[in-house]
Design a protein around this motif. Structure first.
Motif, mmCIF file in Angstrom:
data_model
loop_
_atom_site.group_PDB
_atom_site.id
_atom_site.type_symbol
_atom_site.label_atom_id
_atom_site.label_comp_id
_atom_site.label_asym_id
_atom_site.label_seq_id
_atom_site.Cartn_x
_atom_site.Cartn_y
_atom_site.Cartn_z
ATOM 1 N N VAL A 1 22.326 79.346 53.966
ATOM 2 C CA VAL A 1 22.882 79.552 52.622
ATOM 3 C C VAL A 1 22.904 78.255 51.820
ATOM 4 N N HIS A 29 29.561 87.812 42.214
ATOM 5 C CA HIS A 29 28.258 87.527 42.810
ATOM 6 C C HIS A 29 28.363 86.221 43.587
ATOM 7 N N THR A 88 23.129 81.346 46.801
ATOM 8 C CA THR A 88 22.365 80.923 47.975
ATOM 9 C C THR A 88 21.396 79.846 47.518
ATOM 10 N N TRP A 117 18.692 78.037 43.056
ATOM 11 C CA TRP A 117 19.623 78.935 43.717
ATOM 12 C C TRP A 117 19.428 80.373 43.275
ATOM 13 N N THR A 157 21.441 84.059 42.781
ATOM 14 C CA THR A 157 22.769 84.647 42.641
ATOM 15 C C THR A 157 22.626 86.162 42.759
ATOM 16 N N SER A 158 23.395 86.742 43.657
ATOM 17 C CA SER A 158 23.217 88.174 43.959
ATOM 18 C C SER A 158 24.519 88.772 44.453
ATOM 19 N N PRO A 206 26.822 90.209 47.409
ATOM 20 C CA PRO A 206 26.885 89.692 48.785
ATOM 21 C C PRO A 206 25.976 90.426 49.777
ATOM 22 N N GLN A 240 22.703 88.837 49.666
ATOM 23 C CA GLN A 240 22.785 87.473 50.190
ATOM 24 C C GLN A 240 22.702 87.461 51.710
#
Lengths: 505, 505
Positions: free
Chosen positions: A111, A133, A136, A305, A307-308, A310, A313
């Motif tokens: 991560v 969100h 990662t 990075w 962003t999503s 979880p 991720q």
């Protein structure tokens, strides 16, 4: 791993979008052992085969970076040269807190470093509205996008994208069997009605309906278009209606420009606000946003990075742990130290100052275009509101050799636009200018597939992409060549044709 | 890209080993445009959308690293602490030659920075005999191995590996459909006759014969075994006979040790030579060697390199350009500067000194084992000649509850070794020690597949992996626990059994 906030909303379960390879991917069994050691720190561990940190031969890394204290720091950085104010950022094992230094040199979790995650989460919170969100770390957008495409698509799946787009990303997905469906665009980017038309009329005999939209919402490469908030909302609603995942690739987010006429915009405080991202609209958890430090810091960092929600991720990190592993500790430490050193206010000053710098470059190129190219009446441009590119429309229909086939011909291209554009590209090279023809950016699609009654993409490929990211000298040298070559090409086509391929390798 | 030497031998054409996804992967059409700009430097280019280097906010990066001038530099580095001699390495835009600094911060080619390639090529030339193979920079071995597995394997392919191996790599390949075939090992690693037996007797009804061997030739993880030169030659001949690609994963190459009894070996000059790699034997171009800076510098660099014949490099680089792109410029610049600063002689002093350091750690752990564990007669070890691991054989057959099924039972495990080892693992945790059971390293294979008459892997899983990479304090605390737990576990099994799962999460 960044933990989910306790009050997280219930995102929609979208795990049916995952590719089979994601679902069969096991976790590393050693991780279970390492987890025991985290949960039981009193244990004597002979488990981890990590090199001992006392053996790392690196005592200290010092980064001398631009100061962001000035009101317009990029301007100071460029104009003052060696005397521009700087700031020292240090990662050291002898520092008061050697934690970051040691962590940046050790094995880590897929991560990303906790400090780097804290940094990009702070940026997300400052520029978007997506408190649930999670972030990662990635190796930049090419890495992030190709990993997300692997996560979401397997052989036979259809993905959607702008009909002209940044080629390498579709090509990467094609290699593992993804087929692309082009969405019609105009100067405002993806046309929502066209997107909906494709989905509403999807012929299931062709295969499963497309379930992923790849979109570059700001300063799209190559067309320079930026989606309006209204279009973003419409597209998000279509994504909800037809169950699409939106992959929001937004490397040019911070490079937003005001109209060129507004000369008053000389200070940062007057700049128009940053746009509302798809991420900020994402109540369902169907947006996977992709950010990069390449355009605002330096591409060689290879850091960005994702962003999503979880659930995505979790699968991404498992994939990262079983492939590239986390990014190098150096760029991760640098961005953490930089944001600590500059503060969010300093970062914001830097990116707004960078906007102004690129805006000046854009206006410089537009001015050259107006002076050197536009008067000939053979080409025109829209003003890009973001990014690095000017999309030059060539008025091929005014070319003496431009031909159009009869109406009854329904398949394939109806004009010789593609051939003429290739000639023009080669004529530019002979004239001393390298500029990219639109054909390079045509979304690769299935052979033989073409919608009935649609205008063939070749017939709409009468564009050239010019960048304003380079130096003023380059732009000042390039635009007069374009003006001259266009004039000659449209005036004396037969001559140009004779040695069209002689000088290009 | 590193060019092929003019006098390169004709490597065998092995492109039939490439996975379908490699063969359908197109090149990035923009690269053709960029190539025109390289080949015609006089052209004015409005083609590349790269951020202008004057906008990178990083003026200078300074690395303070260990000096390698001392005869035993690692020893000096560890014992002198803050007063150990260091060397400053600088990457700066204001330096006499800002080329490296600028290149490390810019976009680059997938093969890696020219300076970093020059560095690893110098290392290859110093330690191997492979003048016609070429290097490609990677993000470390996990990245390199998983990329090579993707390049060589598609769904349904069989790959070969040690029956006990480092789990994450086979798991990564399993996700895209690779099936694993275990090769029997002994204390010397892969048994060549067993490898040949599998290939000679391959039943084609099962599928295509395995075409890739994944091997860790030095200090294999987890068993610590090192292949002798004789075995390497035998295995290479088998690879030629049965057309195998050998993926030589060699992170522990530089960590070679002499026998513990040879106390005289206190200086570097007396160390035994580094082993002959599969790469050095590779006349055909069928070895893909994978090296890392993780064990000799620091894992957080995330930097390593692949060495292969040029035809494989070409496909690897295309894959890299369409996925992770080249490694971060920081670790690439660091290793270039470090090798320039230390020189090859300094690098050699460093790694030989590192050998001595790890050899002392190994001998320390062996001494503890002899004192705290061996006298009980319940476990024994072979002396590892390389790497970071001690593979502890537990004499389960002496356990009062050890059971063996009758000879006529031919399928599955014949003993309760797996259950007993799980109990022992849990008893160690209750005793305060985390040590990894062999079951974690069993190569994942097809369900239900087992060779007739072979001993089930569970019946050979009576091992524990202990590392000597950690501190002496940890080892000194751990071995007495192991001795005590083994004694109790073998003496009073019923008690241990009652609460076997109560304390493990």
């Amino acid at each position: 791993m960044a933990s989910v906030a306790v009050d997280a909303p219930k995102f929609v379960d979208l795990t049916h979008h995952l590719a089979p390879e994601v679902l069969v991917r096991k976790t590393n069994p050693l991780k279970d052992i390492i987890r025991i050691s985290w949960e039981n720190p009193h244990l004597v561990s002979l488990a981890n085969g990590d090199p001992h940190h006392s053996l790392y031969p690196i005592r200290r890394v010092e980064y001398e970076v631009a100061s962001a204290a000035d009101e317009d720091p990029v301007s100071a950085w460029r104009s003052l040269g060696a005397s521009a104010p700087t700031q020292l950022l240090t990662s050291s094992r002898d520092a008061d807190s050697p934690r970051l230094h040691q962590a940046s040199l050790a094995y880590g979790h897929g991560v990303g470093l906790p400090d780097a995650l804290r940094t990009v989460t702070a940026l997300n919170n400052a520029y978007h509205t997506a408190p649930h969100h999670v972030a990662t770390m990635t190796l930049g957008n090419a890495d992030a996008i190709t990993k997300v495409f692997r996560m979401l698509g397997s052989a036979g799946d259809y993905f959607l994208a702008d009909e002209f787009t940044f080629g390498p990303m579709p090509i990467a997905a094609e290699a593992h069997g993804i087929k692309w469906v082009p969405v019609r665009i105009d100067s405002g980017g993806i046309i929502p009605e066209e997107l909906e038309r494709i989905l509403a009329n999807w012929d299931s005999r062709r295969g499963k309906r497309p379930h992923v939209l790849y979109a570059v919402p700001c300063g799209q490469n190559p067309t320079g278009s930026t989606l309006s908030l209204e279009r973003r909302k419409q597209i998000y609603e279509i994504a909800q209606k037809y169950d699409l995942i939106i992959v929001e690739d937004d490397p040019y987010y911070f490079l937003q420009y005001d109209p060129p006429s507004t000369e008053a915009h000389s200070t940062q405080t007057q700049l128009k606000p940053f746009p509302v991202s798809f991420l900020s609209l994402d109540v369902d958890g169907r947006v996977i946003r992709i950010d990069s430090f390449s355009k605002i810091m330096a591409p060689g960092l290879r850091l960005g990075w994702i962003t999503s929600q979880p659930a995505f991720q979790q699968h991404l990190v498992r994939f990262i742990d079983l492939s590239s592993q986390q990014p190098s500790g150096f760029p991760q430490a640098l961005v953490s130290l930089l944001l600590d050193g500059w503060g969010l206010a300093g970062f914001d000053r830097w990116v707004r100052s960078l906007r102004l710098d690129y805006q000046r470059r854009r206006d410089f190129l537009l001015g050259l275009f107006e002076r050197e190219v536009a008067p000939g009446g053979l080409a025109s441009v829209d003003v890009p509101e973001a990014g690095m590119f000017l999309w030059v429309r060539v008025h091929l229909e005014r070319h003496p050799r431009f031909t159009r086939k009869a109406e009854e011909v329904v398949e394939g291209a109806r004009t010789n636009a593609r051939e003429l554009m290739q000639e023009l590209f080669e004529a530019c090279i002979r004239g001393g200018l390298l500029i990219v023809p639109a054909t390079v950016f045509v979304l690769p699609t299935e052979t033989g597939y073409e919608e009935e009654g649609s205008v063939h993409i070749d017939d709409r490929s009468n564009f050239l992409r010019a960048t304003f990211a380079g130096s003023e000298e380059t732009m000042a040298a390039g635009m007069p060549i374009l003006g001259k070559v266009l004039k000659e090409f449209f005036a004396d086509p037969s001559t140009a044709r004779i040695d069209a391929t002689s000088t290009v390798a």
